[in-house]
Scaffold this motif. Sequence first.
Motif, PDB file in Angstrom:
ATOM      1  N   UNK A  35       0.813  -1.215   0.000  1.00  0.00           N
ATOM      2  CA  UNK A  35       0.000   0.000   0.000  1.00  0.00           C
ATOM      3  C   UNK A  35       0.844   1.262   0.000  1.00  0.00           C
ATOM      4  N   UNK A  36       2.164   1.137  -0.164  1.00  0.00           N
ATOM      5  CA  UNK A  36       3.062   2.290  -0.135  1.00  0.00           C
ATOM      6  C   UNK A  36       3.827   2.393  -1.452  1.00  0.00           C
ATOM      7  N   UNK A  37       4.417   3.572  -1.728  1.00  0.00           N
ATOM      8  CA  UNK A  37       5.246   3.704  -2.937  1.00  0.00           C
ATOM      9  C   UNK A  37       6.453   2.776  -2.943  1.00  0.00           C
ATOM     10  N   UNK A  38       6.799   2.200  -1.791  1.00  0.00           N
ATOM     11  CA  UNK A  38       7.939   1.291  -1.747  1.00  0.00           C
ATOM     12  C   UNK A  38       7.695   0.027  -2.568  1.00  0.00           C
ATOM     13  N   UNK A  39       6.427  -0.298  -2.840  1.00  0.00           N
ATOM     14  CA  UNK A  39       6.141  -1.490  -3.652  1.00  0.00           C
ATOM     15  C   UNK A  39       6.746  -1.346  -5.041  1.00  0.00           C
ATOM     16  N   UNK A  40       6.663  -0.158  -5.609  1.00  0.00           N
ATOM     17  CA  UNK A  40       7.265   0.072  -6.929  1.00  0.00           C
ATOM     18  C   UNK A  40       8.776  -0.037  -6.850  1.00  0.00           C
ATOM     19  N   UNK A  41       9.366   0.504  -5.784  1.00  0.00           N
ATOM     20  CA  UNK A  41      10.815   0.412  -5.616  1.00  0.00           C
ATOM     21  C   UNK A  41      11.246  -1.041  -5.493  1.00  0.00           C
ATOM     22  N   UNK A  42      10.481  -1.822  -4.733  1.00  0.00           N
ATOM     23  CA  UNK A  42      10.835  -3.228  -4.542  1.00  0.00           C
ATOM     24  C   UNK A  42      10.751  -4.000  -5.855  1.00  0.00           C
ATOM     25  N   UNK A  43       9.654  -3.811  -6.590  1.00  0.00           N
ATOM     26  CA  UNK A  43       9.524  -4.505  -7.867  1.00  0.00           C
ATOM     27  C   UNK A  43      10.615  -4.107  -8.841  1.00  0.00           C
ATOM     28  N   UNK A  44      10.952  -2.818  -8.849  1.00  0.00           N
ATOM     29  CA  UNK A  44      12.022  -2.361  -9.733  1.00  0.00           C
ATOM     30  C   UNK A  44      13.358  -3.012  -9.358  1.00  0.00           C
ATOM     31  N   UNK A  45      13.602  -3.186  -8.059  1.00  0.00           N
ATOM     32  CA  UNK A  45      14.860  -3.830  -7.642  1.00  0.00           C
ATOM     33  C   UNK A  45      14.851  -5.312  -8.001  1.00  0.00           C
ATOM     34  N   UNK A 323      -0.880 -10.550 -32.013  1.00  0.00           N
ATOM     35  CA  UNK A 323      -0.261 -11.054 -30.801  1.00  0.00           C
ATOM     36  C   UNK A 323      -0.516 -10.101 -29.629  1.00  0.00           C
ATOM     37  N   UNK A 324      -0.476 -10.663 -28.410  1.00  0.00           N
ATOM     38  CA  UNK A 324      -0.476  -9.855 -27.212  1.00  0.00           C
ATOM     39  C   UNK A 324       0.976  -9.667 -26.795  1.00  0.00           C
ATOM     40  N   UNK A 325       1.410  -8.414 -26.695  1.00  0.00           N
ATOM     41  CA  UNK A 325       2.794  -8.102 -26.375  1.00  0.00           C
ATOM     42  C   UNK A 325       2.959  -8.007 -24.864  1.00  0.00           C
ATOM     43  N   UNK A 326       4.016  -8.624 -24.353  1.00  0.00           N
ATOM     44  CA  UNK A 326       4.287  -8.666 -22.921  1.00  0.00           C
ATOM     45  C   UNK A 326       5.614  -7.970 -22.647  1.00  0.00           C
ATOM     46  N   UNK A 327       5.634  -7.138 -21.611  1.00  0.00           N
ATOM     47  CA  UNK A 327       6.878  -6.524 -21.153  1.00  0.00           C
ATOM     48  C   UNK A 327       7.416  -7.368 -20.003  1.00  0.00           C
ATOM     49  N   UNK A 328       8.647  -7.838 -20.126  1.00  0.00           N
ATOM     50  CA  UNK A 328       9.253  -8.676 -19.097  1.00  0.00           C
ATOM     51  C   UNK A 328      10.102  -7.818 -18.164  1.00  0.00           C
ATOM     52  N   UNK A 329      10.453  -8.341 -16.992  1.00  0.00           N
ATOM     53  CA  UNK A 329      11.348  -7.597 -16.105  1.00  0.00           C
ATOM     54  C   UNK A 329      12.704  -7.290 -16.721  1.00  0.00           C
TER      55      UNK A 329
END
Length: 712
Positions: A35-45, A323-329
Motif C-alpha cells: 500500500x506504499x510507494x515502496x512497492x514500486x521500488x521493490x519490484x524495480x529492484x 499477438x499480445x505483447x508482454x513486457x518482461x522484467x
Amino acid sequence: MKRLPGTALLRAGRGLALPILLLLGAALALENIEATPLASLRNAQFDRYQRQMPRARDNEPVIVVGIDSQSLAAHGQWPWSRELLAELTHKILAGQPLALGIDIVFAEPDRYSPGVLGEKLAGLPRNILAKLPEPDSVFAEALGDGPTVLAVVGLANALPGSRPPHKPLPLLAGGDLARQPIARFPSAVVSRPVLEKAANGEGFINASPDALRSSSERGVLRRVPTLAFIDHQPFLPLSLEMLRLALGSAGQTVPEFGQHGMTGLRIGDYRLPTQGNGDLLIHYGKASSHYYLSAADVLAGVHAPEIFQSRFVILGFNSTGLQDSIVTPLGEIVPGVDIHVQVIESMLTGAALQRPYWLPWLELATLLLGGLLLIVAVPALRPRLAVLSYSGLAALLIGGGYLAFYSGQWLFDGPSLSLLLSPVFVSLLGSTLIEADAKRRQAEHELQDSREAAARTAGELDVARRIQMGLLPDPQALFAEEKRFAVAALLEPALAVGGDYYDCFMLDERRLCLVIGDVSGKGIPASLFMAISKTLTGTLTRLESNLGQAIRDVERELNRENPEYLFVTAFVAILDTDSGQLDFVCAGHDAPLLMRRGTIAKVDTLTHAGPPLCATDSYPYQADQMQLEAGDLLCLFTDGVTEASDGQSMFGGERLAAALLRHREKAPPDLLAALRDEVRAFEAGHPAADDLTLLLLNYCGQPAPTAKNGAL
C-alpha cells in the motif's frame, strides 16, 4: 536559551524516543508495503536482479510456430480456415513432437463451414453445401493424431457463450485442494466441443483474476499461476499441461501445500517452487528468435518434420495486431506465446524465483535489528563515522539482496530496508548535531554578535547587489544608434543577489551576441557563479568562431573549479544583423518565444539541445540555426517568469505568450516593462520564487540605402 522548533522532540528520551518511533513506523510500512510507494521500488529492484542475472537458456526444448506477417501474406488474413490449420497441425505432428500446444481459442464456427456459408450465401444450392466438408471436423481429426493441448481463457465473470472446459485434471478434483487460495474462474472461453473432444488436454492462458495487482505493474509481467480452478475443476496452464501430456503415465501432477498455502508444483520428476496462491515467479531468460518458425514455412515444407521431434511445439500469433505483447522484467517486449516457452523451460530446469512466506519476516527482523544497531551506535560515534556506519549498513543490505538472488534466486528486498532505516539514522544524527550545537551556544552575547554579523552581511549583500547589477550591460545605451535591431533587457533578483544573468554585445560590425543564463540555487554562491559564467561566456564567444565549441570551452572552464557542483542553464545566440541568420546553443534552458507577424511560437531547440552547463562532463554542444525576418521579436526569459506563482498556479509559457501578443505594438523597453508588470500582478503579493530575467530582441533587418548625390 530558546530551543529551535522540533528540538524537544529530537532530544526527548535522551534523543532515542523519535528514532524508536520512526523504527516502529518503518516496521509498519514494511508490513504493509503493497500500500506504499515502496512497492514500486521493490519490484524495480527485483527486476534489476533479473536484468543483471537472467536465467541461462542453455538449450531450446520448445519451438514456436508463429502465425506472422509472412504467414498472413501467404495464406490470407486471420482467421484462417480450420482446414488450413488442420494441414499445419498434420505437418507438425508428423515430426512426433512431445506435445503441441495451440495458443488460440476456436470459440466460433469456421467461417467456411457449410452452415455459415448457407447463411451468408442464401442462393447456394443445398446439395452443394451438403457435399462440402465440415472444417471443424477436419481440424478435429488432425488434433486427434497426436498429443495436443487447446487453450482456454478463464473469465472473472461468466459471460454469454462462456462455459467450463471439458478436460480438467480429474485426479486433483475435490478434497483439500478446493480450499486452497489459488486462482479461481467461474467460467471460461473455450474452443468448440468437437475440437475439445479431439484434443488431449486443455490449459488456461491467462493470469490470475487479480492480475493488475499481483501479476503486473505498469505492464510488466512477473508471475503466472501454475494451477487454477475453472468452475470448481482444476486446470494447468497451457505450458504445464503440455509437459504433463508429454510425460504420459509418468506425468502425475502433485501440488505441494504447507501451512501458508501452496509451496510448489510437481509434474512427474519435475518441480517448481510457487507462492502461496500458486503463482510462479518467473526467472526470465533473455529473449531469442532462434526457436521461432513461420507457419508459412512449415506449410510450405521449408523445414523437415524431424525438426519437431522430441520437442515441445506451440502454435500462436507472432504478428503485430494479432499477438499480445508482454513486457518482461528484463525490459524486453515479447509475444505472449513466449511466456509459455519461459514456463516450460523453467519447469524443466527447476529455475524459479523464490519469495516464501518467511522471507518478509526475515526482512522485518533485519529491519528491527539494523535499526537497533543504529540507535546504539550513532550517538556514540562522531558524525563522519556515523555516516560511514549507516552507508556500510545500507551497502550490506543491498549487497545481501544481490547475494541471495545469485545463490538461490531468493528475492530479498535490501533497498527498501535501507531506505526505511534512513529516517531513523537522520533523526539520530540530527539529535547528535543539535546536542553538539547546544553546547556551543551558552552565552547571551553571542546573540548580539549574530545580529551585528547579520547587519554587516546585509550591507555586504547590498554592495554585492550593486556590483552584480553593474556587471550587466544597458542595451538602450549600448545600441542607441543601431537601426538594424533593438534590444531591451531586465533582471530582478528574488533575493539581494541572484544567479540569473544576461549579456549583449557586438562580436564585430555585423554580428550581435545575446546571452541569457540561470545558475542553480540562489544567493551569494549563485551570484558568484553567475559572474564567472557571464565573464567566460563573453570572453570565449569572442575568441572562438564556432559557437558550439565556445560553449564547450565555457563548460570546461566552469567545471575546472566547481566544488559546490552548481550548474547553469543558458541560451547563447549570435545574430548576423545583415542576413538575419541566428546561430544558437541551448544548454538546458527554456526555449525562447518568437513573435512573427502577430503569431507566437517556441523556437525549436530540440534538435541540438544539450543539458545545463556542468550537469555532465564534456557534453558535445552543437549550434543550431534559424532565420529571422524583418519585424521578428525574440523573447528570451528565465524560469523566474514562467514559474512565478500566485500560490495556486504558475504564470507559465502560455500567459507569457498571451502578454506578448497583447502588448506587441509597444517598443521593446515598454514591452519589457509591461511583461514585468503582468508577472508581478499575477503573483498578487506573493514573494518571488526565483530571479526574473527578460531579454527582448526586435530584428529590423538591413536598413535601405540612403540617397546620395541624387542616386540611390
